[in-house]
Design a protein around this motif. Sequence first.
Motif, PDB file in Angstrom:
ATOM      1  N   CYS A 136       1.629 -57.652 119.284  1.00  0.00           N
ATOM      2  CA  CYS A 136       3.078 -57.737 119.080  1.00  0.00           C
ATOM      3  C   CYS A 136       3.760 -56.724 119.990  1.00  0.00           C
ATOM      4  O   CYS A 136       3.101 -55.862 120.586  1.00  0.00           O
ATOM      5  CB  CYS A 136       3.432 -57.482 117.614  1.00  0.00           C
ATOM      6  SG  CYS A 136       3.146 -55.787 117.050  1.00  0.00           S
ATOM      7  N   SER A 164      10.186 -62.427 114.471  1.00  0.00           N
ATOM      8  CA  SER A 164       9.694 -63.401 115.445  1.00  0.00           C
ATOM      9  C   SER A 164       8.207 -63.271 115.663  1.00  0.00           C
ATOM     10  O   SER A 164       7.656 -62.169 115.707  1.00  0.00           O
ATOM     11  CB  SER A 164      10.426 -63.208 116.777  1.00  0.00           C
ATOM     12  OG  SER A 164       9.849 -63.984 117.802  1.00  0.00           O
ATOM     13  N   GLN A 165       7.542 -64.424 115.818  1.00  0.00           N
ATOM     14  CA  GLN A 165       6.151 -64.425 116.238  1.00  0.00           C
ATOM     15  C   GLN A 165       6.014 -64.329 117.751  1.00  0.00           C
ATOM     16  O   GLN A 165       4.908 -64.160 118.249  1.00  0.00           O
ATOM     17  CB  GLN A 165       5.452 -65.692 115.725  1.00  0.00           C
ATOM     18  CG  GLN A 165       5.097 -65.615 114.251  1.00  0.00           C
ATOM     19  CD  GLN A 165       4.511 -66.895 113.738  1.00  0.00           C
ATOM     20  OE1 GLN A 165       5.161 -67.932 113.762  1.00  0.00           O
ATOM     21  NE2 GLN A 165       3.284 -66.856 113.250  1.00  0.00           N
ATOM     22  N   SER A 166       7.124 -64.437 118.442  1.00  0.00           N
ATOM     23  CA  SER A 166       7.110 -64.373 119.895  1.00  0.00           C
ATOM     24  C   SER A 166       7.704 -63.056 120.361  1.00  0.00           C
ATOM     25  O   SER A 166       8.883 -62.778 120.124  1.00  0.00           O
ATOM     26  CB  SER A 166       7.914 -65.537 120.496  1.00  0.00           C
ATOM     27  OG  SER A 166       8.177 -65.310 121.862  1.00  0.00           O
ATOM     28  N   SER A 189       8.577 -57.878 115.516  1.00  0.00           N
ATOM     29  CA  SER A 189       7.636 -58.737 116.231  1.00  0.00           C
ATOM     30  C   SER A 189       6.354 -58.821 115.411  1.00  0.00           C
ATOM     31  O   SER A 189       5.649 -57.829 115.245  1.00  0.00           O
ATOM     32  CB  SER A 189       7.351 -58.150 117.621  1.00  0.00           C
ATOM     33  OG  SER A 189       6.296 -58.839 118.250  1.00  0.00           O
ATOM     34  N   LEU A 190       6.056 -60.010 114.876  1.00  0.00           N
ATOM     35  CA  LEU A 190       4.894 -60.176 114.010  1.00  0.00           C
ATOM     36  C   LEU A 190       3.591 -60.325 114.774  1.00  0.00           C
ATOM     37  O   LEU A 190       2.516 -60.047 114.244  1.00  0.00           O
ATOM     38  CB  LEU A 190       5.073 -61.404 113.112  1.00  0.00           C
ATOM     39  CG  LEU A 190       6.194 -61.351 112.081  1.00  0.00           C
ATOM     40  CD1 LEU A 190       6.230 -62.666 111.302  1.00  0.00           C
ATOM     41  CD2 LEU A 190       6.016 -60.187 111.134  1.00  0.00           C
ATOM     42  N   ASN A 192       0.261 -61.658 115.942  1.00  0.00           N
ATOM     43  CA  ASN A 192      -0.708 -62.543 115.299  1.00  0.00           C
ATOM     44  C   ASN A 192      -0.569 -62.582 113.783  1.00  0.00           C
ATOM     45  O   ASN A 192      -1.191 -63.414 113.125  1.00  0.00           O
ATOM     46  CB  ASN A 192      -2.133 -62.110 115.654  1.00  0.00           C
ATOM     47  CG  ASN A 192      -2.441 -62.279 117.122  1.00  0.00           C
ATOM     48  OD1 ASN A 192      -1.597 -62.692 117.900  1.00  0.00           O
ATOM     49  ND2 ASN A 192      -3.656 -61.942 117.518  1.00  0.00           N
ATOM     50  N   ALA A 193       0.202 -61.646 113.224  1.00  0.00           N
ATOM     51  CA  ALA A 193       0.486 -61.618 111.778  1.00  0.00           C
ATOM     52  C   ALA A 193      -0.794 -61.693 110.939  1.00  0.00           C
ATOM     53  O   ALA A 193      -0.888 -62.468 109.993  1.00  0.00           O
ATOM     54  CB  ALA A 193       1.444 -62.749 111.398  1.00  0.00           C
ATOM     55  N   GLY A 197       3.230 -60.669 107.254  1.00  0.00           N
ATOM     56  CA  GLY A 197       3.742 -61.937 107.742  1.00  0.00           C
ATOM     57  C   GLY A 197       5.213 -62.104 107.420  1.00  0.00           C
ATOM     58  O   GLY A 197       5.912 -61.152 107.050  1.00  0.00           O
TER      59      GLY A 197
END
Length: 891
Positions: A136, A164-166, A189-190, A192-193, A197
Amino acid sequence: MTQATTHPLAPLFNPKSVAVIGASPREGSVGRMVFEKLVASGFAGPVGAVNPKHDSVLGRPCAANIAGLRPAPDLAVIATPARTVPALIAECAAAGTRHAIVLSAGFGEGGHSTGLAQEVVRVARENGVRLLGPNCVGLVRPWHDFDATFLKAATPKGNLALVSQSGALCSAISDWAGPNDLGFSALVSLGNALDIGFGDAIEFLADDPKTRAILLYVEGVRDGAAFISATRHATRLKPVVVLKGGRGGDAARAAATHTGAMMGSDAVFDAALACAGAVRVETFGQLFAAAEMLAAGRRATGDRLCVVTNGGGAGVLAADRATDLGLHLPPPSAATVAALDRQLSANWSRSNPMDVIGDASAAQFEAAVAAALADPAFDGVLAMLTPQAMTDAGACAQAVIAAAARSPSKPVLACWMGESSVQAARAALSAAGVPDFTTPERAVEAFSFLARHRHNGELAKEVPGPRTRAAGDPDHARALVRRAVAAGRKSLSPAEARTVLADFGIPVLRSVLATEEKDVAALAAGVGFPVALKIQSPDISHKSDVGGVRLGIADGAAAEAAFHEIVAGARRLRPEARIEGVTIEPMARLAHGRELLLGMSRDPVFGDAIAFGLGGTQVELLADTAIALPPLTAVLARRLVERTRAARLLGAFRNLPPADMEAVIETLLQLSDLVTALPEITELDINPLLAGPEGALALDARISVAPEGTAGPHLAIAPYPARLDHLERLDDGATVRIRPIRAEDAESEADFVRTLGAEAKRLRFFGAVQELSPAMLADFTQVDFRRALVLVAFALREGDETQVGVARYALCPDRETCAFGLVVAEDWQRRGVGRRLMQALIAEARRSGLRRMIGTVLRENTGMRDFCRGLGFTETGGEDATVVEMEMDLG
């Protein structure tokens, strides 16, 4: 808020001290960039550098390991190679640091598994460390001067939060925010979480006072239940807007049932957002638009938009997009028309869009916007300008700003079209907090986000009426399904499937199985001609695919012939299939019946999802299906039906009378009860369900089964805890029923509070509530049983039930403590109702693993204080001299 009820992720989001593991003086390294940003951001707490290769970093002392920093930092930011992370997490835990941000990549991104992901999760869980990441860009909390990222741009302060995952999207929005006069309360910024999550982040931000709205960029959700629960909690407090990436990646999958074949993950995700109350956008640009709109802090009270423009074509484009989005453009009121006739050109449109003509002055622009804002026909105003030689774009912008400032209750949007000649005007609008857009379509979309958020909130306040549950035998169905699972079967026979439906009150056609041609005539006569014959095989999902259905068989000879044709055809077309025989059932006698599909399929993230739409043999071709997540209420079931074309088919048309809509709704509720109660059922079709004026009838059903827990999550929304429903005999011989509250109890709950005496309301609600509002009723009765429990007590009198008490607990932010409340009708006090309600509440809190129960009681309420002490609560003084805190250790 006491320390005990502080959110467990507070050390991550609001740390008082930070360590950067992998801090480095090397130019261009992530460790240097993060350390440099933290030091430069003005963060108030200590920022420690950790790297065994250096004694100092950027002029500051550098420890060889985190144990060298004392006291232990709240948070560790790790920027080292992936292979080193598991050991570093263990070192953090040993030093007393229980939260970490892992920036490092190399944990199986791109589908190349290294085993490191599983290892880092294992180490973190064994040591009680919460992780953000890995892979992240970090976390920004502008109001805390905390920037633990390697983003290029500084993120300005504001009231929007982005999760965001991105990392790239975080970077883009951070870079875009400043020039557009937008600010953020958090950028999360997550990555790979692997641990923290969406549910965790939303949970924290929902109660964050600096966050006014939450934006999500989602590529995938790991924990559907946590996502829905947290989002549902958040949307009752503030807007949540979601952009979902990868919509087409798993849009459809092969399955044994029609429902499974038609239900893709994106459709189920939509259903999850619907029940959580979030608003979905479709594009990155729309997410930016939503951010700009929500940052203004205004809320729409409806979906009626007025478009004020100096260009007719621009107004047409805005009106077209409004129609696409279901917004309304009502005409201005007669009073508004009369007022503007005195101020505008004689050629102005006198309609909506309100075209003030190309040569409109700034004063005329201001008059038109001000009149639209004052007109009760409109819920918001979009002011649009096309640059023309006689138009002063800057002056018109100032006019809109002035009109908007005088009417803070309604949202005002602007769209100054063009580029070079309107740049300064756009900057002025944005700086003044008026959301500005470059195209009519984007501006209208932005207003629609506010309207949809308001609409979702209104839907959440809808409460169903009381429901009379159909008589059935769920225990019989449960035993039947479990026998099939124990025998290793993957599906029920048609007769078993119908039995299960009937056990939950769903009307079905009974059938008999003929295994030999010689038995068909007698069996058909016993059923009663005319009959239908259908192939029975566990290997044939869709009977019509092999010609396995014959309808309207009038006598024994025809039945024997049909049996022979059906079996021979099935063996020819599917030679590998096991043919068990042919079922015989009466022809449905339901006049003017419409063919519908009801079904359930299990999503790997959100569990069971219910589908409704047009049915029959061409169901996939018709593609008329809406999806909702169980458990359903009558309101949710009706909303599900109304989202399909089938809803119109159920009404009167041509020479057909309307179908019984209530029977369809009740069948959906019975199906919801069925799938909620039987986790072994993984897929189910009722196709067709005939619906006519005389009711509904299931003609065919197919049910797939698997051992509980082996086919993915069962329910994303916690089901009604029916096991807590029980009778209690009071000391005076009276009987009360204690059970969890249902959404259908709204009327009963409202009556109960309404009939409480003034003193009881003052002591229970601290004088703040006289009658429950629709929003309060929804909160009380539409309970997320993962977060709260409400128990109601009903007095049983000659077959009637009257509510006489209610007790409730709700989880505190620490997720280990719950806060309770109790109220009992005056004439039922001191009879044991309150004691039994609280004993049941305490027992369930213990069973759920909670450690502490707390409550606030008016100091003068000595009866309640004595009652709580009698149950085992201890009393402490609060900061407020008028109240005391009651506390119980549940361990």
